[in-house]
Design a protein around this motif. Structure first.
Motif, PDB file in Angstrom:
ATOM      1  N   VAL A 111      20.159 -12.274  46.212  1.00 53.96           N
ATOM      2  CA  VAL A 111      21.418 -11.844  46.139  1.00 53.96           C
ATOM      3  C   VAL A 111      22.111 -11.751  45.024  1.00 53.96           C
ATOM      4  O   VAL A 111      22.830 -10.756  44.577  1.00 53.96           O
ATOM      5  N   MET A 112      22.029 -12.787  44.061  1.00 53.33           N
ATOM      6  CA  MET A 112      22.605 -13.009  42.851  1.00 53.33           C
ATOM      7  C   MET A 112      21.879 -12.238  41.628  1.00 53.33           C
ATOM      8  O   MET A 112      22.220 -12.359  40.652  1.00 53.33           O
ATOM      9  N   ARG A 113      20.985 -11.464  42.052  1.00 51.36           N
ATOM     10  CA  ARG A 113      20.101 -10.593  41.090  1.00 51.36           C
ATOM     11  C   ARG A 113      21.029  -9.393  41.120  1.00 51.36           C
ATOM     12  O   ARG A 113      20.770  -8.163  41.337  1.00 51.36           O
ATOM     13  N   PHE A 114      22.165  -9.403  40.490  1.00 52.36           N
ATOM     14  CA  PHE A 114      23.299  -8.197  40.585  1.00 52.36           C
ATOM     15  C   PHE A 114      24.185  -8.571  39.455  1.00 52.36           C
ATOM     16  O   PHE A 114      24.251  -9.731  38.615  1.00 52.36           O
ATOM     17  N   SER A 115      24.647  -7.288  38.974  1.00 53.42           N
ATOM     18  CA  SER A 115      25.378  -7.374  37.446  1.00 53.42           C
ATOM     19  C   SER A 115      26.380  -8.186  37.303  1.00 53.42           C
ATOM     20  O   SER A 115      27.066  -8.529  38.498  1.00 53.42           O
ATOM     21  N   ASP A 116      26.723  -8.584  36.334  1.00 55.22           N
ATOM     22  CA  ASP A 116      27.903  -9.584  35.938  1.00 55.22           C
ATOM     23  C   ASP A 116      29.168  -9.075  36.338  1.00 55.22           C
ATOM     24  O   ASP A 116      30.126  -9.566  36.987  1.00 55.22           O
ATOM     25  N   ALA A 117      29.219  -7.541  36.127  1.00 54.15           N
ATOM     26  CA  ALA A 117      30.765  -6.891  36.278  1.00 54.15           C
ATOM     27  C   ALA A 117      30.745  -6.841  37.806  1.00 54.15           C
ATOM     28  O   ALA A 117      31.846  -7.002  38.501  1.00 54.15           O
ATOM     29  N   GLU A 118      29.790  -6.565  38.706  1.00 50.82           N
ATOM     30  CA  GLU A 118      29.968  -6.432  40.097  1.00 50.82           C
ATOM     31  C   GLU A 118      30.306  -7.769  40.710  1.00 50.82           C
ATOM     32  O   GLU A 118      31.071  -7.892  41.688  1.00 50.82           O
ATOM     33  N   LEU A 119      29.817  -8.822  40.182  1.00 49.49           N
ATOM     34  CA  LEU A 119      29.917 -10.174  40.769  1.00 49.49           C
ATOM     35  C   LEU A 119      31.321 -10.516  40.258  1.00 49.49           C
ATOM     36  O   LEU A 119      32.026 -11.354  41.038  1.00 49.49           O
ATOM     37  N   GLN A 120      31.817 -10.035  39.143  1.00 52.55           N
ATOM     38  CA  GLN A 120      33.187 -10.461  38.678  1.00 52.55           C
ATOM     39  C   GLN A 120      34.140  -9.544  39.798  1.00 52.55           C
ATOM     40  O   GLN A 120      35.355 -10.070  40.069  1.00 52.55           O
ATOM     41  N   ASP A 121      33.928  -8.441  39.889  1.00 55.16           N
ATOM     42  CA  ASP A 121      34.792  -7.545  40.776  1.00 55.16           C
ATOM     43  C   ASP A 121      34.870  -8.556  42.138  1.00 55.16           C
ATOM     44  O   ASP A 121      36.014  -8.489  42.763  1.00 55.16           O
ATOM     45  N   PHE A 122      33.746  -8.732  42.637  1.00 54.96           N
ATOM     46  CA  PHE A 122      33.770  -9.318  44.032  1.00 54.96           C
ATOM     47  C   PHE A 122      34.855 -10.819  43.934  1.00 54.96           C
ATOM     48  O   PHE A 122      35.608 -11.226  44.742  1.00 54.96           O
ATOM     49  N   LEU A 123      34.745 -11.839  42.656  1.00 53.06           N
ATOM     50  CA  LEU A 123      35.370 -12.753  42.519  1.00 53.06           C
ATOM     51  C   LEU A 123      36.689 -12.508  42.426  1.00 53.06           C
ATOM     52  O   LEU A 123      37.836 -13.339  42.965  1.00 53.06           O
ATOM     53  N   ARG A 124      37.240 -11.359  41.559  1.00 52.97           N
ATOM     54  CA  ARG A 124      38.591 -11.006  41.500  1.00 52.97           C
ATOM     55  C   ARG A 124      39.213 -10.750  42.579  1.00 52.97           C
ATOM     56  O   ARG A 124      40.409 -10.749  42.878  1.00 52.97           O
ATOM     57  N   THR A 125      38.459  -9.800  43.406  1.00 54.80           N
ATOM     58  CA  THR A 125      38.924  -9.512  44.754  1.00 54.80           C
ATOM     59  C   THR A 125      39.434 -10.501  45.843  1.00 54.80           C
ATOM     60  O   THR A 125      40.402 -10.745  46.310  1.00 54.80           O
ATOM     61  N   THR A 126      38.569 -11.516  45.685  1.00 52.70           N
ATOM     62  CA  THR A 126      38.754 -12.612  47.075  1.00 52.70           C
ATOM     63  C   THR A 126      39.403 -13.820  46.264  1.00 52.70           C
ATOM     64  O   THR A 126      40.018 -14.337  47.024  1.00 52.70           O
ATOM     65  N   GLY A 127      39.385 -13.857  44.931  1.00 58.22           N
ATOM     66  CA  GLY A 127      40.037 -14.974  44.435  1.00 58.22           C
ATOM     67  C   GLY A 127      39.246 -16.421  44.294  1.00 58.22           C
ATOM     68  O   GLY A 127      39.982 -17.264  43.806  1.00 58.22           O
TER      69      GLY A 127
END
Length: 203
Positions: A111-127
């Motif tokens: 699951v974590m073989r994902f781009s930094d940008a998309e993971l950051q988007d996930f974190l910013r959305t959820t907090g």
């Protein structure tokens, strides 16, 4: 007893109803050792997952600050069954702005073989303060041993980077690296364990 807790949603690992496999023994072990408290829910559909995540985000469950997602996976996607899956941004929707300070662990292959940008988007959305998991396909027994330590430190460390400090140690770094373990923080920092020098040299 630890004041912190784990909220775990577990997918259906097997196609056959008579097959058994669950992360419950890991949670039960840590509870018996008085290291964590936990809530565990089985999910098989996206609607069930969204329902339980919405409940977990309520203030009354704030002490259960570690979210544990136990299910099959692939880059950026979680499989609840062999027919139902959600991508990370689908997962973020019911948690939008409701995960302040929480720590999320995806116990799912790749699951974590994902781009930094998309993971950051996930974190910013959820907090959420951090998200961690695997960039490779992992062995069940090895990952179970690893996550026993990981969940302990995620629940009981006062630092969001507690997992990094513990699992980057000489004792655990080789296993963490072999599993492709990765952490991404809300501030944009990402971390992967480094193999000990002896592992590189073969000594």
């Amino acid at each position: 007893m630890s004041r912190g807790g784990v909220f775990c949603v577990e997918g259906q690992w097997h196609r056959n109803l008579d097959e058994e496999g669950s992360v419950l023994p890991t949670l039960e072990l840590l509870e018996r050792l008085r290291r964590i408290r936990y809530i565990h829910k089985d999910v098989a559909t996206a609607d069930e997952l969204r329902y339980f995540l919405g409940r977990w985000a309520l203030r009354q469950y704030a002490d259960y600050h570690v979210g544990f997602f136990a299910m099959h996976g692939e880059p950026g996607r979680l499989w609840l069954t062999d027919q139902h899956s959600v991508d990370l941004m689908d997962l973020a929707a019911p948690l939008a702005g409701r995960c302040d300070g929480r720590r999320l662990y995806f116990a799912s292959c790749s699951v974590m073989r994902f781009s930094d940008a998309e993971l950051q988007d996930f974190l910013r959305t959820t907090g959420a303060a951090m998200v961690c998991g695997y960039t490779r396909n992992v062995d069940w027994v090895e990952s179970a041993a690893f996550e026993t330590v990981l969940l302990d430190v995620m629940v009981n460390s006062s630092r969001h980077d507690g997992a990094e400090q513990r699992l980057g140690s000489t004792r655990w770094a080789a296993l963490a690296a072999s599993l492709g373990f990765r952490v991404m923080y809300l501030n944009g920092k990402t971390w992967r364990p480094r193999l000990p020098v002896s592992a590189h040299t073969g000594s």
